[in-house]
Structures are given as structure tokens and as C-alpha cells.
Design an enzyme around this catalytic site. Structure first.
Site, PDB file in Angstrom:
ATOM      1  N   ASN A  13       0.822  -1.217   0.000  1.00  0.00           N
ATOM      2  CA  ASN A  13       0.000   0.000   0.000  1.00  0.00           C
ATOM      3  C   ASN A  13       0.860   1.274   0.000  1.00  0.00           C
ATOM      4  O   ASN A  13       0.584   2.213  -0.750  1.00  0.00           O
ATOM      5  CB  ASN A  13      -0.953  -0.007   1.199  1.00  0.00           C
ATOM      6  CG  ASN A  13      -1.904  -1.192   1.157  1.00  0.00           C
ATOM      7  OD1 ASN A  13      -1.940  -1.916   0.155  1.00  0.00           O
ATOM      8  ND2 ASN A  13      -2.655  -1.400   2.219  1.00  0.00           N
ATOM      9  N   HIS A  50     -18.607  33.511 -32.125  1.00  0.00           N
ATOM     10  CA  HIS A  50     -19.727  32.669 -32.617  1.00  0.00           C
ATOM     11  C   HIS A  50     -19.399  32.073 -33.989  1.00  0.00           C
ATOM     12  O   HIS A  50     -20.308  31.781 -34.758  1.00  0.00           O
ATOM     13  CB  HIS A  50     -21.039  33.472 -32.699  1.00  0.00           C
ATOM     14  CG  HIS A  50     -21.317  34.297 -31.488  1.00  0.00           C
ATOM     15  ND1 HIS A  50     -22.045  33.843 -30.408  1.00  0.00           N
ATOM     16  CD2 HIS A  50     -20.940  35.565 -31.168  1.00  0.00           C
ATOM     17  CE1 HIS A  50     -22.107  34.791 -29.484  1.00  0.00           C
ATOM     18  NE2 HIS A  50     -21.446  35.846 -29.920  1.00  0.00           N
ATOM     19  N   LYS A  52      -8.387  13.528 -51.974  1.00  0.00           N
ATOM     20  CA  LYS A  52      -8.482  13.951 -50.565  1.00  0.00           C
ATOM     21  C   LYS A  52      -7.127  14.136 -49.868  1.00  0.00           C
ATOM     22  O   LYS A  52      -6.174  13.412 -50.113  1.00  0.00           O
ATOM     23  CB  LYS A  52      -9.294  12.940 -49.746  1.00  0.00           C
ATOM     24  CG  LYS A  52     -10.745  12.870 -50.076  1.00  0.00           C
ATOM     25  CD  LYS A  52     -11.501  14.183 -49.930  1.00  0.00           C
ATOM     26  CE  LYS A  52     -11.577  14.677 -48.496  1.00  0.00           C
ATOM     27  NZ  LYS A  52     -12.406  13.782 -47.663  1.00  0.00           N
ATOM     28  N   GLU A  86      -8.291  15.913 -36.155  1.00  0.00           N
ATOM     29  CA  GLU A  86      -9.568  15.289 -35.791  1.00  0.00           C
ATOM     30  C   GLU A  86      -9.416  14.376 -34.581  1.00  0.00           C
ATOM     31  O   GLU A  86     -10.270  14.349 -33.691  1.00  0.00           O
ATOM     32  CB  GLU A  86     -10.105  14.477 -36.970  1.00  0.00           C
ATOM     33  CG  GLU A  86     -10.529  15.331 -38.141  1.00  0.00           C
ATOM     34  CD  GLU A  86     -10.811  14.464 -39.352  1.00  0.00           C
ATOM     35  OE1 GLU A  86     -11.976  14.083 -39.541  1.00  0.00           O
ATOM     36  OE2 GLU A  86      -9.864  14.138 -40.097  1.00  0.00           O
ATOM     37  N   GLN A  91      -6.470   0.439  -7.101  1.00  0.00           N
ATOM     38  CA  GLN A  91      -5.683  -0.089  -8.227  1.00  0.00           C
ATOM     39  C   GLN A  91      -6.185   0.495  -9.553  1.00  0.00           C
ATOM     40  O   GLN A  91      -5.450   0.559 -10.537  1.00  0.00           O
ATOM     41  CB  GLN A  91      -5.775  -1.614  -8.243  1.00  0.00           C
ATOM     42  CG  GLN A  91      -4.979  -2.268  -9.338  1.00  0.00           C
ATOM     43  CD  GLN A  91      -4.880  -3.781  -9.129  1.00  0.00           C
ATOM     44  OE1 GLN A  91      -4.238  -4.240  -8.188  1.00  0.00           O
ATOM     45  NE2 GLN A  91      -5.533  -4.542  -9.973  1.00  0.00           N
TER      46      GLN A  91
HETATM   47  N1  ARG Z   1      -1.634  -3.637  -7.286  1.00  0.00           N
HETATM   48  C1  ARG Z   1      -2.085  -2.959  -6.118  1.00  0.00           C
HETATM   49  C2  ARG Z   1      -2.565  -1.549  -6.473  1.00  0.00           C
HETATM   50  O1  ARG Z   1      -2.269  -1.122  -7.541  1.00  0.00           O
HETATM   51  C3  ARG Z   1      -0.987  -2.872  -5.143  1.00  0.00           C
HETATM   52  C4  ARG Z   1      -1.444  -2.781  -3.733  1.00  0.00           C
HETATM   53  C5  ARG Z   1      -2.076  -4.044  -3.314  1.00  0.00           C
HETATM   54  N2  ARG Z   1      -2.401  -3.958  -1.935  1.00  0.00           N
HETATM   55  C6  ARG Z   1      -3.227  -4.839  -1.376  1.00  0.00           C
HETATM   56  N3  ARG Z   1      -3.454  -4.647  -0.133  1.00  0.00           N
HETATM   57  N4  ARG Z   1      -3.795  -5.777  -2.046  1.00  0.00           N
HETATM   58  O2  ARG Z   1      -3.201  -0.868  -5.727  1.00  0.00           O
END
Ligand code: ARG
Length: 483
Positions: A128, A174, A301, A308, A340
Site C-alpha cells: 500500500n 460565434h 483527398k 480530428e 488499483q
Molecule cells: N496492485 C495494487 C494496487 O495497484 C498494489 C497494492 C495491493 N495492496 C493490497 N493490499 N492488495 O493498488
């Protein structure tokens, strides 16, 4: 299928033993194939490998500094991380089933290479705080790169503006012809918008320059880690103050994706104009062959596909932003797997903006303008109407009254009573002096006020535009970039 039928649930095949999860201790069974297929992020997050290795190296050095790794262990793990880096660079890194994300893959390989010491890499760290660190490092490099590309586009606009000399074209409101403006003024208008984009990216970079490393899964650690030291090691301006916020904050991704959507909108507006300018109806610009496409059926063309697609793909950039914000809005503290989903919109927006800026910059830099067509359109007599009203204002007439006097002449000219220039010359309050304002090429010279569209104000604008470019480059250099 009859709903009453007893339905036996068919479990997916288990993964091979080598694909051991990071959480195998708590589990007796392995992950199902469908779980892995649904939750895997490796296909897109492997682009963060450099950042993951940089983060891991700083973490390992940090662990050694506080005695959680011996110097030998540190060196073994650092060497393994370097080996992984070499494998990644060379494209020889072998991913295996069960490499759910880039963090898992690298840690697995480090453990293979470093043996027991590799098992210490994840001490006092969670994916995390790891993923949040990686993503911020990735943004620091990539957003800076987008900013540099935008500066190149601003330079291309300036170069064309300088080349354009005194060429003028109708300015529109406009999409109706309004007053003549210098082509250089029009081109620089887009450059100023891109300047705000660069400044927004720099603001975003300043705010995201915070290291989340050391926040752990959500609450920090009981081990004596030093988040400030790893932040400094990684080149972050500072470390987090609140671990829950550190692992769950994706404001920086939302800001970046907004910045990129805003860039996309600016590029889309440029694209729309070039679609018009290169049409037979306008005929204001001709694209270089390298930046135009032909038709498979219509031999004559020459199509402005870059312009675009810049217009069309901006929809996707807006979609990336709204999808991301919707994903974020209901998340309780702290990390949730929903997060994620931050990566694909971010990566896609960076990639699409990068491609669009490169193609549009080339398109603009190589295009040829058609001054005769632009100026003929801007020389329409009625384009002088505001100058005629301002002529009367200089003589003391209230503007509202002057507007009506000139408006009546325009209406008479439209009704076929005579040409505007003749009607003006014949009007005693206007006369020959005012009639000169209707002559081709005079109108654009009349806009003399600061920031105005005429040649008199241009010099100061070019100077401040150049100062903007210099400031942008300096700010990017000053920003303590990673790497
Ligand atoms: N692949 C996960 C993400 O992008 C990484 C973190 C995963 N953490 C967990 N507690 N499962 O967020």
C-alpha cells in the site's frame, strides 16, 4: 438453465506451486484462476518497474541505517535489485503466473536472487505504501516530460507566429467574422493556454512531492523506520504526516488526470480550428504531407486526421477523469483495492497526451499558411464596423449612438444601397477619413491596446511569451526531479 436445478460450482484449476502468494501463510488453498485474471494489474503496472526498484533500494538503505538489515544483507539485496533492473532493461526478466503486480514480481525475483536476505526486503513495508510511492515517482518523471513537450509545442507556435509576420485573418466570435487579428496573435493565443497547462502540471508536481514510504499498510510500523530519511533518499521534498492519508490519497492522480484532460481540451480546440482552416471552405492552411492522410477511395483527398483525433480523443481524457473521480468518491479510509483502478486512466491520459502533443506540434511546425485566403476573408468591408464606431467615439459621440449609426450603414450595404466604403464616405459625420478605415489591411493595425490583436502590441506580447517559456523551463529545472 432451470433456476431450481442444483448447480455445482466448478472451482478453477489451482496455480502451479511456484506462484505462491504473498499471503500464503494464512491460506490453505491457492488463488483461483479467475481471481488472478480479475485482480491482476501487472500488464499495465509493469511500466512502474524503475520506480519500484528505486523505492525498494531507498527502503533497503533505510532498513540498514536503522539496523533492521546488516550491511551485508543490504548489499546483497541492493545487488539483486540492480540485477532485476538489468533484466528489466534488457527485456529478459521472466514473469511467472502469480506475479499479480510489478511489486510482487520484483520482490519474488529479488528473493530468488538474494536468498534469505531477499525475504527482509518487505520489512516494515506494505504494497500500500509501496504502490503510492511508486506512482508518485512515476508521476514526477512523466508529468515533467509532458510539461517539456508542451513547451516544445509552445515554441512551435511561437516560431510560426514569428514567421507569419503581418499576415492577418478574421478573428471570430460565434464563428462569425468579427474583427481582423494577426495570425501571430491567434497562434500565440493557443500558446498562452498551453502555458497555463504547464503551470498546472508544475503545481501538481509540487503538491505530489510527498513520500508515502513508511506508512506501511495503513498505520506505520512498530519498527524504528525513518520515513523522512527515505523521502530524502528518493528525492521527495517531504515525507507524509498521516499514514492513513499517505496510503489512500490519490488526489495527485486526479489532479494529474484533470491537468491532462484540460490539455486535451486545449488540443481539441486547436484540432477543431485546423479542421476548419484546412477545409476548402476556409483554405487558410495546407498540411505537410507527413502530417496529413489520404483517402482509400477519393483520390483528391488530403485529410487532417491528427487534428480530428486530437478533438476526438479528448473525450477519452475527460472519461478517464470522471471514471477516476467516481472510483474515489466512496472509499473509506484507508487503502482499498479499488485504488488499483487509478493507474489505467493515468497511464492512458499521459500516453494519449504525449502522442497528441508530438503529432500536433509536427503538424503545426510544418504547415503552410495561405495569407491571401486569410486576408481576403478579413478584408470584408463590414469587418471595419467597430473601427468606424470607435472613429465616431473619438469625435465625442457616445458609443451606443455610434454603434447605431454604423449598424445602419451596414444594413444599407447589405440591402444593396451601395458599398460600405461609399456609404461611409458620403456620410458627413464619417466621411473620407473614416472611409480609409474600411480599406484592406487597415483594420488589423487599429488594435493597439495592450494584449490586442494588432502589430503595435505584438512586440510586448512576444517578449512576455518568451519570458513565460524561460520561466517554465527554469521551474522545471528547479523542480528536484527524481532520477
Ligand atoms: N496492485 C495494487 C494496487 O495497484 C498494489 C497494492 C495491493 N495492496 C493490497 N493490499 N492488495 O493498488
Amino acid at each position: 438453465m432451470d433456476l431450481d436445478d442444483e448447480h455445482e460450482f466448478a472451482r478453477d484449476a489451482e496455480l502451479p506451486a511456484q506462484a505462491r502468494t504473498l499471503w500464503h501463510g494464512r491460506f490453505t488453498g491457492g488463488p483461483s484462476e479467475s481471481l488472478l485474471a480479475y485482480t491482476v494489474s501487472l500488464p499495465y503496472d509493469q511500466r512502474m518497474w524503475r520506480d519500484d526498484i528505486a523505492g525498494s533500494k531507498a527502503h533497503v538503505r533505510g532498513l540498514a541505517r536503522v539496523g533492521l538489515l546488516t550491511d551485508d544483507e543490504r548489499d546483497t539485496v541492493l545487488a539483486a535489485l540492480d540485477d532485476v533492473s538489468v533484466e528489466m532493461d534488457a527485456g529478459t526478466f521472466v514473469f511467472v503466473d502469480g506475479d499479480e503486480d510489478i511489486h510482487t514480481a520484483i520482490e519474488r525475483r529479488v528473493t530468488e536472487l538474494a536468498g534469505a536476505a531477499g525475504g527482509k526486503l518487505h520489512t516494515a513495508r506494505s504494497r500500500n505504501d509501496q504502490v503510492a510511492t511508486d506512482l508518485r515517482l512515476w508521476c514526477k518523471r512523466e508529468l515533467r516530460d509532458v510539461a517539456l513537450r508542451l513547451i516544445e509545442m509552445q515554441e512551435a507556435l511561437l516560431n510560426q507566429a514569428l514567421e507569419a509576420g503581418d499576415t492577418y485573418l478574421p478573428g471570430y466570435t460565434h464563428l462569425q467574422r468579427a474583427q481582423p487579428v494577426l495570425l501571430s496573435h491567434h497562434l500565440m493565443a493557443h500558446g498562452w493556454a498551453l502555458g497555463r497547462d504547464v503551470s498546472r502540471l508544475l503545481d501538481t508536481l509540487q503538491r505530489l512531492d510527498v513520500s508515502p514510504l513508511g506508512a506501511g499498510a495503513l498505520a506505520g510500523s512498530s519498527l524504528p523506520i525513518d520515513p523522512e530519511a527515505t523521502a530524502a533518499d528518493l528525492g521527495f521534498a517531504r515525507a507524509f504526516d498521516n499514514s492513513l492519508d499517505a496510503v489512500s490519497d490519490r488526489d495527485f492522480v486526479a489532479e494529474a488526470v484533470f491537468d491532462l484532460a484540460m490539455i486535451g481540451i486545449h488540443l481539441s480546440r486547436i484540432g477543431e480550428e485546423w479542421v476548419l482552416w484546412t477545409s476548402g471552405e476556409f483554405g487558410f492552411a495546407v498540411l505537410d504531407d507527413g502530417y496529413a492522410t489520404g483517402s482509400s477511395m477519393l483520390p483528391q483527398k488530403k485529410n487532417p486526421d491528427i487534428a480530428e483525433l486530437a478533438r476526438g480523443r479528448s473525450g477519452r481524457l475527460i472519461g478517464n477523469l470522471t471514471g477516476l473521480l467516481a472510483m474515489l468518491k466512496g472509499l473509506p479510509m484507508a487503502y482499498n483495492r479499488d485504488l488499483q483502478e487509478d493507474k489505467e486512466p493515468l497511464f492512458d491520459s499521459v500516453e494519449q497526451v504525449t502522442l497528441a502533443v508530438a503529432a500536433l506540434t509536427g503538424m503545426i511546425a510544418t504547415a503552410t499558411f495561405v495569407p491571401e485566403r486569410m486576408q481576403a476573408a478579413a478584408d470584408e468591408e463590414a469587418m471595419a464596423a467597430t473601427d468606424l464606431a470607435e472613429f465616431l467615439v473619438r469625435g465625442g459621440m457616445p458609443f451606443r449612438e455610434a454603434h447605431a449609426v454604423v449598424g445602419a450603414h451596414v444594413q444599407a450595404a447589405l440591402a444593396g444601397t451601395g458599398s460600405l466604403v461609399d456609404l461611409v464616405a458620403a456620410d458627413p459625420v464619417l466621411g473620407a477619413e473614416a472611409a480609409r478605415l474600411v480599406a484592406p489591411g487597415v483594420g488589423v493595425t487599429m488594435r493597439t491596446s495592450r494584449g490586442g490583436a494588432g502589430p503595435e502590441a505584438r512586440g510586448a506580447q512576444v517578449e512576455s511569451y518568451r519570458a513565460m517559456l524561460a520561466d517554465e523551463l527554469q521551474s522545471i529545472r528547479d523542480f528536484a526531479a527524481f532520477g
